[in-house]
Design a protein around this motif. Sequence first.
Motif, short mmCIF file in Angstrom:
data_model
loop_
_atom_site.label_atom_id
_atom_site.label_comp_id
_atom_site.label_asym_id
_atom_site.label_seq_id
_atom_site.Cartn_x
_atom_site.Cartn_y
_atom_site.Cartn_z
N THR A 18 7.59 10.64 3.19
CA THR A 18 8.47 10.64 2.01
C THR A 18 7.67 10.86 0.73
OG1 THR A 18 10.08 9.20 3.11
CG2 THR A 18 10.13 9.26 0.70
N ALA A 19 6.55 10.17 0.61
CA ALA A 19 5.71 10.35 -0.58
C ALA A 19 5.21 11.78 -0.68
CB ALA A 19 4.53 9.37 -0.53
N GLY A 20 4.83 12.36 0.46
CA GLY A 20 4.36 13.74 0.46
C GLY A 20 5.43 14.73 0.04
N LEU A 21 6.67 14.48 0.46
CA LEU A 21 7.77 15.36 0.08
C LEU A 21 8.08 15.24 -1.41
CD1 LEU A 21 10.13 14.92 3.16
CD2 LEU A 21 8.74 16.91 2.57
N PHE A 22 8.03 14.02 -1.94
CA PHE A 22 8.23 13.85 -3.38
C PHE A 22 7.16 14.58 -4.18
CE2 PHE A 22 10.82 9.74 -2.79
CZ PHE A 22 12.00 10.38 -3.11
N GLU A 23 5.91 14.45 -3.77
CA GLU A 23 4.82 15.11 -4.48
C GLU A 23 4.97 16.63 -4.41
OE1 GLU A 23 2.05 13.65 -6.35
OE2 GLU A 23 3.80 12.32 -6.32
N TYR A 24 5.37 17.13 -3.26
CA TYR A 24 5.63 18.56 -3.11
C TYR A 24 6.67 19.02 -4.12
CZ TYR A 24 8.31 22.51 -1.19
OH TYR A 24 9.02 23.67 -1.04
N ALA A 25 7.77 18.27 -4.26
CA ALA A 25 8.85 18.67 -5.17
C ALA A 25 8.44 18.53 -6.63
CB ALA A 25 10.09 17.82 -4.88
N PHE A 26 7.84 17.41 -6.98
CA PHE A 26 7.45 17.19 -8.38
C PHE A 26 6.40 18.21 -8.83
CE2 PHE A 26 8.81 12.54 -7.95
CZ PHE A 26 9.95 12.72 -8.70
N ASN B 107 10.72 10.77 -12.04
CA ASN B 107 9.42 10.80 -12.74
C ASN B 107 9.58 10.95 -14.24
OD1 ASN B 107 10.14 13.46 -13.04
ND2 ASN B 107 8.19 14.30 -12.29
N GLY B 108 10.82 10.79 -14.73
CA GLY B 108 11.08 10.93 -16.15
C GLY B 108 11.58 12.30 -16.53
N GLY B 109 11.30 13.30 -15.70
CA GLY B 109 11.76 14.65 -15.98
C GLY B 109 12.62 15.22 -14.88
N MET B 110 12.59 14.59 -13.72
CA MET B 110 13.32 15.09 -12.56
C MET B 110 13.75 13.93 -11.68
SD MET B 110 11.93 17.82 -9.69
CE MET B 110 11.00 18.69 -10.96
N GLN B 111 14.99 13.98 -11.19
CA GLN B 111 15.50 12.96 -10.27
C GLN B 111 15.72 13.60 -8.90
OE1 GLN B 111 19.02 11.70 -12.45
NE2 GLN B 111 17.96 9.90 -13.24
N LEU B 112 15.23 12.93 -7.87
CA LEU B 112 15.26 13.47 -6.52
C LEU B 112 15.82 12.47 -5.52
CD1 LEU B 112 11.66 15.01 -6.39
CD2 LEU B 112 13.77 16.22 -6.95
N VAL B 113 16.40 13.01 -4.44
CA VAL B 113 16.77 12.21 -3.27
C VAL B 113 16.02 12.79 -2.09
CG1 VAL B 113 18.61 11.43 -1.75
CG2 VAL B 113 19.09 11.81 -4.16
N CYS B 114 15.36 11.93 -1.32
CA CYS B 114 14.66 12.36 -0.12
C CYS B 114 15.22 11.59 1.08
CB CYS B 114 13.16 12.11 -0.25
SG CYS B 114 12.22 12.58 1.24
N VAL B 115 15.53 12.31 2.14
CA VAL B 115 16.02 11.69 3.37
C VAL B 115 15.16 12.18 4.52
CG1 VAL B 115 17.97 11.42 4.96
CG2 VAL B 115 18.38 11.62 2.49
N SER C 284 0.81 -1.22 0.00
CA SER C 284 0.00 0.00 0.00
C SER C 284 0.85 1.27 0.00
CB SER C 284 -0.93 0.01 1.22
OG SER C 284 -0.18 -0.03 2.42
N ASN C 285 2.13 1.15 0.40
CA ASN C 285 3.03 2.31 0.42
C ASN C 285 3.84 2.46 -0.87
OD1 ASN C 285 2.83 3.44 3.26
ND2 ASN C 285 3.26 1.29 3.71
N TYR C 286 3.55 1.63 -1.86
CA TYR C 286 4.27 1.68 -3.13
C TYR C 286 4.15 3.07 -3.76
CZ TYR C 286 5.42 0.73 -8.02
OH TYR C 286 5.97 0.76 -9.28
N TYR C 287 5.30 3.57 -4.27
CA TYR C 287 5.32 4.87 -4.93
C TYR C 287 5.90 4.67 -6.33
CZ TYR C 287 6.06 9.91 -5.55
OH TYR C 287 6.01 11.20 -6.01
N PRO C 288 5.13 4.97 -7.36
CA PRO C 288 5.54 4.59 -8.73
C PRO C 288 6.83 5.22 -9.21
CG PRO C 288 3.63 6.06 -8.75
CD PRO C 288 3.82 5.63 -7.34
N TYR C 289 7.22 6.38 -8.65
CA TYR C 289 8.44 7.04 -9.11
C TYR C 289 9.67 6.65 -8.29
CZ TYR C 289 5.06 10.02 -11.53
OH TYR C 289 4.04 10.48 -12.32
N ALA C 290 9.49 5.89 -7.22
CA ALA C 290 10.63 5.47 -6.40
C ALA C 290 11.48 4.46 -7.17
CB ALA C 290 10.14 4.87 -5.09
N ILE C 291 12.80 4.68 -7.17
CA ILE C 291 13.69 3.78 -7.92
C ILE C 291 14.80 3.18 -7.05
CG2 ILE C 291 13.29 4.95 -10.12
CD1 ILE C 291 16.02 6.34 -9.72
N GLY C 292 14.85 3.54 -5.78
CA GLY C 292 15.88 2.98 -4.92
C GLY C 292 15.83 3.57 -3.53
#
Length: 451
Positions: free
Chosen positions: A304-312, A283-291, A256-264
């Motif tokens: 983490t998902a919320g921070l990614f969505e904020y950035a994207f 996401n194909g246009g931007m690469q991010l690191v979240c800690v 349920s916590n799967y995030y489609p843009y997460a790669i590692g």
Amino acid sequence: MRRGRQILAAILLLAVMCACTETTVLATEPDAAEQTEELSEEQKAEQAAYEMKVESNDWKNWPQGPGTYGEAAIVMEVGTGAILYAKNIDSHQYPASITKVLTALVALEDPVTFSHDSVAFLQPGDSSVGLKEGNQISLEQALHATLLASANEAAYAVGESVGINAGHDYSWFLEQMNIRCRELGGENSNFANTNGLHDENHYTCARDMALIGRELFKHPDFFRIVQTLNYTIPATETVEEHIFQQKHKMLMPENSNYYPYAIGGKTGFTSDALSTLITMADNGGMQLVCVVLRTHGVHIYPDTAGLFEYAFNNFSKVPVADYESSKDVAEILEDGSGNYVMLPQSVKFEDLDMELIPDGGTSSEATLQYTYEGNPVGSARCTLSDSYKDEHSAKVTAAKKEKKSKDDGQKKGKTKKMAVACASVVLAILIAMFISVITRRSRIRKRRRRR
């Protein structure tokens, strides 16, 4: 009389039942109160972490980022190193098992042997896949065990074996981890082991871990390993079969916590560090690191998902070539280094500060460094305009003349000082000679008088 006695008996029975009920309530109330107090303390800690200041929210015209239940968090864009979200990013925190991503970064292509020391330190409950003293596996197998199963003995063996194969030892590998972190710009970390088990002297910060994560994008093998869902180390003459699975829930499609843009990424937890997580996304246009570090409760994946969505959703790449108008720049070079800045819609290119750093010598190229509110947001390579080169040449010529004039002045000053010194010596000699002559004449006169 009988009827009265029945009524009296019924009243007494009712009174006894009420007393028993009250006694029961009184007996259970303290436990319930303790449980409520315990839960409220946990909730208070979560709320306090959530309400901690998000520094990037104070940057002028910067989009407001969400709160997190982690006491420190960062989102960094990979290509520029721009920090898009910042919460307590330089404070010392315990990393727990996300330490292992730095272990993987430093490791070389060597076979990994499990010594006595690599397994003897394990305590009951420590994360392990059961590798034993004398087992020998490849580095790739050891890194799968380290990054997927979070095997502490595998992380130790990686560091020890790589150190020995380089002609050193485990301590040397730890030195390389700290050196590598500093080379990447990390200034608030000290790694005392390869696995993240608690040690007062083993700490990092969100910014430093993001810099390590950014560097890992240069290593495709890392992503191939951490995207594996299930892995098997086959049985050989030196090791029995080991099977383990992915632990990072944002990388598990059925979770349920799967995030489609997460790669590692890598998970971590100790009672001192609480939950820690480093995650890479594309996401194909931007690469991010979240800690996220020291996360209270079970919020680490939603945060983490919320921070990614904020950035994207709030940031985009702005090509420098489309906006740079400095008279010092002739052309923005397409050299594969990006040549863009990361900006939200609320910040314009004209709001940025630019520093031109020439290559030096006879080169006509330079690097343009862009910052906003003192924070780097990108860079570009360029060729220098003729006007800049002429002006720079004139400045260099003027500087050389000034230096020559200064040197000549210093030489003249030295010559003058030497002349004065020589004159002083000559004068002293003449005075001494004069005194000597006067003294001699005086003696001659005295002799003549005596005769």
